[in-house]
Design a protein around this motif. Sequence first.
Motif, PDB file in Angstrom:
ATOM      1  N   GLY A   2       0.434  -1.126  -0.114  1.00 46.98           N
ATOM      2  CA  GLY A   2      -0.244  -0.139   0.357  1.00 46.98           C
ATOM      3  C   GLY A   2       0.520   1.389  -0.250  1.00 46.98           C
ATOM      4  N   ASP A   3      -0.142   2.150  -0.404  1.00 48.80           N
ATOM      5  CA  ASP A   3       0.891   3.962  -0.128  1.00 48.80           C
ATOM      6  C   ASP A   3       0.100   4.645   0.517  1.00 48.80           C
ATOM      7  OD1 ASP A   3      -1.865   4.047  -1.707  1.00 48.80           O
ATOM      8  OD2 ASP A   3      -1.438   5.649  -2.849  1.00 48.80           O
ATOM      9  N   ASP A   4       0.230   3.825   1.910  1.00 52.75           N
ATOM     10  CA  ASP A   4      -0.088   4.503   2.916  1.00 52.75           C
ATOM     11  C   ASP A   4       0.767   5.378   4.108  1.00 52.75           C
ATOM     12  OD1 ASP A   4       2.383   2.920   3.982  1.00 52.75           O
ATOM     13  OD2 ASP A   4       1.145   1.863   5.823  1.00 52.75           O
ATOM     14  N   SER A   5       0.985   6.061   4.662  1.00 48.66           N
ATOM     15  CA  SER A   5       1.291   7.164   5.899  1.00 48.66           C
ATOM     16  C   SER A   5       2.062   6.457   6.333  1.00 48.66           C
ATOM     17  CB  SER A   5       0.331   8.107   5.559  1.00 48.66           C
ATOM     18  OG  SER A   5       1.254   9.544   6.299  1.00 48.66           O
ATOM     19  N   TYR A   6       1.530   7.246   8.319  1.00 43.97           N
ATOM     20  CA  TYR A   6       2.253   6.680   8.653  1.00 43.97           C
ATOM     21  C   TYR A   6       1.450   5.145   9.746  1.00 43.97           C
ATOM     22  CZ  TYR A   6       3.542  10.927  10.335  1.00 43.97           C
ATOM     23  OH  TYR A   6       4.315  12.721  10.319  1.00 43.97           O
ATOM     24  N   LEU A   7       2.510   3.993  10.246  1.00 42.45           N
ATOM     25  CA  LEU A   7       1.299   2.797  10.026  1.00 42.45           C
ATOM     26  C   LEU A   7       0.222   2.915  11.158  1.00 42.45           C
ATOM     27  CD1 LEU A   7       4.242   0.218  10.540  1.00 42.45           C
ATOM     28  CD2 LEU A   7       2.234   0.523   8.346  1.00 42.45           C
ATOM     29  N   ILE A   8       0.948   4.183  12.360  1.00 43.26           N
ATOM     30  CA  ILE A   8       0.306   4.231  13.762  1.00 43.26           C
ATOM     31  C   ILE A   8       0.594   6.109  13.508  1.00 43.26           C
ATOM     32  CG2 ILE A   8      -0.248   4.281  16.582  1.00 43.26           C
ATOM     33  CD1 ILE A   8       1.165   0.920  15.905  1.00 43.26           C
TER      34      ILE A   8
END
Length: 330
Positions: A213-219
Amino acid sequence: MTRYVIAIITFFAGCAGLTQAGTAQSGGIFADGVPQPTLQAAFDAVNPGGIVRIEPGIYREGGTLKKAKERVLIIGAPGVVFDGVAVGGKAAFVIQADDVTIDNIECRNIKVGSRNGACVRHESGNLTLKNVKFIDSENGILTWGESNKILIEDSEFIGNGKAGRAHGIYVSGAKQLIVRRSQILGSRDQGHGIKSRAEYTLIENSVVASLEGDDSYLIDIPGGGTAVIRNSLLVEGANTVNWSIVSFGVETQTFERNSLKMEKNVIVTDREGGSEFINLHEDMPPPELNSNVIVGRINYDWPKNNFFFDSREDLKWPEAPALPEIDLSK
């Protein structure tokens, strides 16, 4: 739930199983044992302390459970799927009542014009999610207004996120968020795996991983508060758009007491060139980091009581984006 096993991590124990929903075409919805034509009709008919039971089927509808309907159990079975319909421009399930439990429901493809649609939008009191699977939506769960305690157990959030404003789990207005034995995977479009503005956040025995995925922070815990992350697997993927794995207190500092404790986690980067561990506001205290296993180049002044490996290969793990097999334990 997928079980992860690796001998070197002796401080982990097993996770409970997660239900995989099917695609049955027939179904039925009951309020306190009485058949109802729609989910909304069941929500209107159920008594406080009652049960809304949903039989296997694909449901292209949603409903709002209003404040007077407290202590309701909404329970499905393998094969219960809510697909693609939000009510009130909000969510498939809009929960305004207190002490509600949603158990064994799959929800997918929820999108609204404001780009923050959710499988569940929670607006008041306490909510428990058990054995749910929320996939390919803008938010898995979004809390708002007068939410108090959010408890999530044995659940999956897969492929959620939108435009950096919607996330797998987004607790915007609750006092407590507790996530146990759950998987938050493959957030997309710069969404975070978990975003919590709660005063108290606990994440344990869970997996938060970018996959492809092209996500940002995990948490992301932007307001600070008290946060504990333990006995979990955190994997930042090659396509993530944010170099930092965790964020703490980077927005308005909301609480008088602020602390972040991370212990007995396995923290992995699959980014070429490595990752930064944390985006930490200068007014926040440094995190307490104990007995974590660090795999790959994750930049931080780590205390010596953590464990370090250069790469997946050192541990004979499969190549990214496959998840390593780790038993998440005590």
